[in-house]
Design a protein around this motif. Structure first.
Motif, PDB file in Angstrom:
ATOM      1  N   ALA A 360       0.836  -1.086   0.076  1.00 19.01           N
ATOM      2  CA  ALA A 360      -0.331   0.008  -0.135  1.00 19.01           C
ATOM      3  C   ALA A 360       0.959   1.496  -0.041  1.00 19.01           C
ATOM      4  O   ALA A 360       0.082   2.033  -0.592  1.00 19.01           O
ATOM      5  N   ASN A 361       2.412   1.252   0.333  1.00 19.70           N
ATOM      6  CA  ASN A 361       3.412   2.427  -0.076  1.00 19.70           C
ATOM      7  C   ASN A 361       3.613   2.809  -0.818  1.00 19.70           C
ATOM      8  O   ASN A 361       4.661   3.481  -0.800  1.00 19.70           O
ATOM      9  N   GLY A 362       3.764   1.660  -1.579  1.00 23.55           N
ATOM     10  CA  GLY A 362       4.703   1.400  -2.350  1.00 23.55           C
ATOM     11  C   GLY A 362       5.628  -0.329  -3.125  1.00 23.55           C
ATOM     12  O   GLY A 362       5.092  -0.722  -2.720  1.00 23.55           O
ATOM     13  N   ILE A 363       6.747   0.065  -4.135  1.00 22.26           N
ATOM     14  CA  ILE A 363       7.267  -0.606  -3.914  1.00 22.26           C
ATOM     15  C   ILE A 363       8.134  -0.825  -3.091  1.00 22.26           C
ATOM     16  O   ILE A 363       9.222  -0.709  -3.564  1.00 22.26           O
ATOM     17  N   ALA A 364       8.423  -2.596  -2.975  1.00 26.35           N
ATOM     18  CA  ALA A 364       9.303  -2.877  -1.895  1.00 26.35           C
ATOM     19  C   ALA A 364      10.646  -3.142  -2.934  1.00 26.35           C
ATOM     20  O   ALA A 364      10.579  -3.632  -4.133  1.00 26.35           O
ATOM     21  N   ILE A 365      11.613  -2.350  -2.402  1.00 28.23           N
ATOM     22  CA  ILE A 365      13.150  -3.038  -3.171  1.00 28.23           C
ATOM     23  C   ILE A 365      13.925  -3.838  -2.955  1.00 28.23           C
ATOM     24  O   ILE A 365      14.622  -3.929  -1.413  1.00 28.23           O
ATOM     25  N   ILE A 366      14.054  -5.195  -3.102  1.00 20.95           N
ATOM     26  CA  ILE A 366      14.469  -6.031  -2.557  1.00 20.95           C
ATOM     27  C   ILE A 366      16.060  -6.018  -2.235  1.00 20.95           C
ATOM     28  O   ILE A 366      16.813  -6.966  -2.154  1.00 20.95           O
ATOM     29  N   ASP A 367      16.575  -5.475  -3.814  1.00 24.35           N
ATOM     30  CA  ASP A 367      18.269  -5.313  -4.056  1.00 24.35           C
ATOM     31  C   ASP A 367      18.335  -4.453  -5.032  1.00 24.35           C
ATOM     32  O   ASP A 367      17.511  -4.051  -5.814  1.00 24.35           O
ATOM     33  N   GLY A 368      19.374  -3.566  -4.853  1.00 20.89           N
ATOM     34  CA  GLY A 368      19.714  -2.625  -5.060  1.00 20.89           C
ATOM     35  C   GLY A 368      19.811  -1.257  -4.031  1.00 20.89           C
ATOM     36  O   GLY A 368      20.526  -0.349  -4.710  1.00 20.89           O
TER      37      GLY A 368
END
Length: 396
Positions: A360-368
């Protein structure tokens, strides 16, 4: 007189009339060109103003290069703990589907007392098959039992009389042995006849198709008057206990992150109602073509859960710590997803990232990203790698 006056007017001041008219046309054409040039310049000014408006800043005043750099809104996202949710498509099916067919020699169907959508109990009659021939055979065999019993009674009486006479010497031991064997054979024939009658009755009983377990009838494929036999397709399909499941298709990476017993929510297509269930089995193999496996989610019976229908599962996969960015900050091209971070000397630097779930808060960035960088929040699509910007920080 008039002709001379016209000639004089044409050569007045040393300029012919046609040349003067051409000059006037050239003057009006130059005016139109200046109008077009002015319109182009005005359009360029509007585009520049729109660029700075989308970049979150204002046009810079004329000066050195830093003054002319666009003002861009940036954010320091940090990291946050989010609940892992895996969304997967799949189909609804009966958890334990029981195909029910004819177990005997079959025959003509007399009646079908149940229909699809009914609940049945174990041992309930589903199909009755004509047994008129089997009934007559059983009656004949019952009569054969009576005949065998009569023969056995006679043989026993003969033996009893012989035993009374043998003491007086009227009957030899050989005769007694022969009569004893006759009596034993007669009794054995009684038992054989009784066993044959029991077999006939068992065969007749198998003409009634019974429910192997209690459950919910999914399909009925038989009608009265139909002839059925041992090679006929399944007459009924029953969901044992009415239990349902969803066969969720997951990638091998997603499948590896799950375990049996995790909670899942299933939403059938065409409704917004969610049904709670648990993953009770994970596929031990991966399809080599699709690189996917199956997670089987156990569900209780509900009218909205129809086997064969499509559904979407939301499976809890635990918690994870990751950087969450608004969708406006994450860009993509043929090389994959990326963001712009503020590098040294306030330059926009491209950073390739791996995206995870959408929250709901955005896109999760799992690497980088580590979460400590300054990331361009908006207008990244207007920037070029290495371009100098004026970062304006916004709260995370």
């Amino acid at each position: 007189m008039n002709y001379e006056t016209k000639i004089k007017s044409e050569v007045a001041d040393g300029v012919p009339a046609d040349i003067a008219q051409a000059d006037e046309e050239r003057t009006s054409g130059k005016g139109r060109k200046w109008l077009i040039v002015g319109a182009i310049i005005f359009g360029l000014l509007l585009a520049i103003a729109a660029y700075f408006a989308l970049a979150g800043g204002e046009p810079a005043a004329v000066g050195d290069d830093n003054d002319q750099a666009p003002v861009v809104t940036v954010i320091a996202p940090g990291t946050t703990t989010i609940n892992g949710i895996i969304e997967a498509p799949g189909t609804i099916a009966a958890r334990r589907e029981l195909p029910v067919g004819v177990v005997g020699e079959g025959g003509r169907v007399v009646s079908v007392p149940v229909d699809a959508g009914d609940w049945v109990r174990e041992g309930q009659v589903l199909v009755v098959i004509d047994r008129s021939v089997q009934s007559q055979q059983a009656a004949a065999q019952a009569a054969q039992i009576e005949v065998a019993k009569a023969d056995a009674s006679l043989a026993q009486a003969n033996l009893d009389r012989a035993l009374q006479l043998v003491e007086r010497g009227f009957v030899s031991k050989a005769d007694v042995d022969r009569l004893t064997a006759t009596r034993d054979s007669a009794e054995a024939r009684v038992k054989v006849a009784q066993a044959q009658l029991a077999e006939l009755r068992a065969r007749a009983a198998r003409l009634s198709v019974l429910a192997p377990a209690s459950g919910y009838v999914l399909e009925r494929n038989v009608e009265p008057g139909q002839t059925v036999g041992g090679g006929s397709p399944a007459l009924f399909r029953i969901a044992r206990g009415g239990e349902m499941e969803m066969l969720a298709q997951l990638g091998e990476t997603q499948l590896a992150s799950l375990s049996q017993g995790v909670v899942a929510s299933v939403i059938p297509t065409g409704t917004e109602k969610a049904f709670e269930g648990q993953v009770w089995q994970l596929s031990p193999v991966i399809n080599p073509q699709s690189r996917q496996g199956t997670a089987r989610i156990a569900l209780s019976y509900a009218p909205e859960l129809r086997p064969g229908g499509f559904a979407t599962a939301r499976i809890n996969s635990g918690t994870l710590t990751a950087t969450v960015l608004p969708e406006s900050a994450v860009l993509s091209d043929e090389s994959g997803s990326f963001v712009y971070v503020v590098g040294e000397d306030n330059t926009a630097t491209r950073r390739d990232v791996t995206t995870g779930m959408v929250t709901a808060n955005g896109i999760a960035i799992i690497d980088g990203l580590s979460g400590d960088e300054l990331v361009v929040l908006r207008a990244g699509g207007f920037l070029n790698p290495g371009e100098t910007i004026k970062p304006r920080r916004e709260a995370a």
